[in-house]
Motif scaffolding. Structure first.
Motif, PDB file in Angstrom:
ATOM      1  N   LEU A   1      -9.598  28.177 -16.854  1.00 26.24           N
ATOM      2  CA  LEU A   1      -8.384  27.707 -16.194  1.00 26.24           C
ATOM      3  C   LEU A   1      -7.266  27.519 -17.219  1.00 26.24           C
ATOM      4  O   LEU A   1      -7.438  26.830 -18.228  1.00 26.24           O
ATOM      5  CB  LEU A   1      -8.647  26.375 -15.481  1.00 26.24           C
ATOM      6  CG  LEU A   1      -9.660  26.413 -14.342  1.00 26.24           C
ATOM      7  CD1 LEU A   1      -9.926  25.007 -13.836  1.00 26.24           C
ATOM      8  CD2 LEU A   1      -9.126  27.288 -13.214  1.00 26.24           C
ATOM      9  N   LEU A   2      -6.128  28.157 -16.973  1.00 30.69           N
ATOM     10  CA  LEU A   2      -4.993  28.034 -17.883  1.00 30.69           C
ATOM     11  C   LEU A   2      -4.393  26.625 -17.853  1.00 30.69           C
ATOM     12  O   LEU A   2      -3.884  26.136 -18.869  1.00 30.69           O
ATOM     13  CB  LEU A   2      -3.921  29.075 -17.550  1.00 30.69           C
ATOM     14  CG  LEU A   2      -4.325  30.535 -17.759  1.00 30.69           C
ATOM     15  CD1 LEU A   2      -3.191  31.459 -17.357  1.00 30.69           C
ATOM     16  CD2 LEU A   2      -4.722  30.781 -19.193  1.00 30.69           C
ATOM     17  N   ASP A   3      -4.470  25.971 -16.680  1.00 34.19           N
ATOM     18  CA  ASP A   3      -3.953  24.602 -16.588  1.00 34.19           C
ATOM     19  C   ASP A   3      -4.740  23.664 -17.499  1.00 34.19           C
ATOM     20  O   ASP A   3      -4.164  22.789 -18.150  1.00 34.19           O
ATOM     21  CB  ASP A   3      -4.023  24.094 -15.145  1.00 34.19           C
ATOM     22  CG  ASP A   3      -3.039  24.809 -14.236  1.00 34.19           C
ATOM     23  OD1 ASP A   3      -2.036  25.345 -14.770  1.00 34.19           O
ATOM     24  OD2 ASP A   3      -3.265  24.827 -13.011  1.00 34.19           O
ATOM     25  N   HIS A   4      -6.060  23.865 -17.532  1.00 32.39           N
ATOM     26  CA  HIS A   4      -6.905  23.046 -18.409  1.00 32.39           C
ATOM     27  C   HIS A   4      -6.527  23.264 -19.884  1.00 32.39           C
ATOM     28  O   HIS A   4      -6.409  22.312 -20.657  1.00 32.39           O
ATOM     29  CB  HIS A   4      -8.379  23.381 -18.186  1.00 32.39           C
ATOM     30  CG  HIS A   4      -9.279  22.868 -19.264  1.00 32.39           C
ATOM     31  ND1 HIS A   4      -9.583  21.528 -19.404  1.00 32.39           N
ATOM     32  CD2 HIS A   4      -9.918  23.510 -20.286  1.00 32.39           C
ATOM     33  CE1 HIS A   4     -10.369  21.376 -20.457  1.00 32.39           C
ATOM     34  NE2 HIS A   4     -10.590  22.555 -21.006  1.00 32.39           N
ATOM     35  N   LEU A   5      -6.330  24.516 -20.266  1.00 37.57           N
ATOM     36  CA  LEU A   5      -5.940  24.829 -21.650  1.00 37.57           C
ATOM     37  C   LEU A   5      -4.580  24.218 -21.983  1.00 37.57           C
ATOM     38  O   LEU A   5      -4.387  23.668 -23.065  1.00 37.57           O
ATOM     39  CB  LEU A   5      -5.870  26.341 -21.861  1.00 37.57           C
ATOM     40  CG  LEU A   5      -7.160  27.057 -22.199  1.00 37.57           C
ATOM     41  CD1 LEU A   5      -6.898  28.548 -22.358  1.00 37.57           C
ATOM     42  CD2 LEU A   5      -7.761  26.506 -23.450  1.00 37.57           C
ATOM     43  N   HIS A   6      -3.658  24.337 -21.044  1.00 40.70           N
ATOM     44  CA  HIS A   6      -2.311  23.809 -21.265  1.00 40.70           C
ATOM     45  C   HIS A   6      -2.356  22.289 -21.454  1.00 40.70           C
ATOM     46  O   HIS A   6      -1.709  21.738 -22.358  1.00 40.70           O
ATOM     47  CB  HIS A   6      -1.408  24.188 -20.090  1.00 40.70           C
ATOM     48  CG  HIS A   6       0.036  23.903 -20.339  1.00 40.70           C
ATOM     49  ND1 HIS A   6       0.612  22.704 -19.999  1.00 40.70           N
ATOM     50  CD2 HIS A   6       1.010  24.646 -20.923  1.00 40.70           C
ATOM     51  CE1 HIS A   6       1.878  22.722 -20.354  1.00 40.70           C
ATOM     52  NE2 HIS A   6       2.155  23.897 -20.912  1.00 40.70           N
ATOM     53  N   GLU A   7      -3.109  21.601 -20.604  1.00 42.89           N
ATOM     54  CA  GLU A   7      -3.218  20.136 -20.713  1.00 42.89           C
ATOM     55  C   GLU A   7      -3.872  19.714 -22.019  1.00 42.89           C
ATOM     56  O   GLU A   7      -3.419  18.772 -22.674  1.00 42.89           O
ATOM     57  CB  GLU A   7      -4.007  19.583 -19.527  1.00 42.89           C
ATOM     58  CG  GLU A   7      -3.243  19.620 -18.223  1.00 42.89           C
ATOM     59  CD  GLU A   7      -4.090  19.187 -17.053  1.00 42.89           C
ATOM     60  OE1 GLU A   7      -5.190  18.628 -17.263  1.00 42.89           O
ATOM     61  OE2 GLU A   7      -3.649  19.403 -15.907  1.00 42.89           O
ATOM     62  N   SER A   8      -4.940  20.403 -22.419  1.00 45.58           N
ATOM     63  CA  SER A   8      -5.608  20.031 -23.677  1.00 45.58           C
ATOM     64  C   SER A   8      -4.725  20.359 -24.880  1.00 45.58           C
ATOM     65  O   SER A   8      -4.750  19.645 -25.883  1.00 45.58           O
ATOM     66  CB  SER A   8      -6.964  20.717 -23.797  1.00 45.58           C
ATOM     67  OG  SER A   8      -6.812  22.116 -23.883  1.00 45.58           O
ATOM     68  N   LEU A   9      -3.910  21.413 -24.771  1.00 46.36           N
ATOM     69  CA  LEU A   9      -2.978  21.751 -25.845  1.00 46.36           C
ATOM     70  C   LEU A   9      -1.908  20.669 -25.996  1.00 46.36           C
ATOM     71  O   LEU A   9      -1.618  20.207 -27.104  1.00 46.36           O
ATOM     72  CB  LEU A   9      -2.329  23.105 -25.564  1.00 46.36           C
ATOM     73  CG  LEU A   9      -1.265  23.569 -26.550  1.00 46.36           C
ATOM     74  CD1 LEU A   9      -1.895  23.841 -27.909  1.00 46.36           C
ATOM     75  CD2 LEU A   9      -0.573  24.804 -26.031  1.00 46.36           C
TER      76      LEU A   9
END
Length: 148
Positions: A59-67
């Motif tokens: 999930l790109l949203d998960h990556l974005h949030e963790s970034l």
């Protein structure tokens, strides 16, 4: 092989800068032990991250949030304690002479005191110069002959 992966990922994430940030974050997660969603096939972590983004197995949203969470710095601000201002301090050490004076400020009282001391010293020197020397002694600064 990575070039094809990047070209595939640009379709999913149109901004190349954001793509690089997301892939780097996923590569860090893989390095720290996150489970893979694709087979490794002797590829390095950045290539695997790009393939996961291209195949949408993560999930790109998960990556974005963790970034974003990883880039945020939480600075805990301590509330200043309420203390009475009994004395002014400089570098945590109390100034025993009184208030701290800045470089541009002039301590009028100290200047007046020094001027008064200088004037008294000049008056004392003048008084010593005016006093006549006792008979039989030569005063300082006089050059003369002794009487027999």
């Amino acid at each position: 092989m990575a070039r094809v992966t990047v070209e595939d990922c640009v379709l999913k994430v149109p901004n190349r800068f954001e793509l690089v940030l997301l892939a780097a974050q996923r590569a860090r997660e893989i390095t720290s032990g996150a489970p893979l969603t694709l087979d490794r096939d002797d590829d390095k972590n950045p290539v695997i991250a790009l393939r996961e983004i291209a195949d949408e197995t993560i999930l790109l949203d998960h990556l974005h949030e963790s970034l974003v969470r990883g880039m945020q710095k939480h600075i805990e601000m301590d509330e200043p304690e309420e203390t009475p201002e009994l004395e002014q301090t400089l570098f945590g050490v109390a100034d025993p002479t009184g208030f701290v004076i800045g470089e541009d400020e002039i301590d009028e009282e100290a200047v007046a005191g020094e001027l008064e001391e200088d004037l008294l010293a000049v008056e004392d020197e003048d008084d010593l110069a005016e006093e006549p020397a006792p008979e039989g002694e030569i005063a300082e600064g006089e050059i003369g002959e002794e009487e027999p």
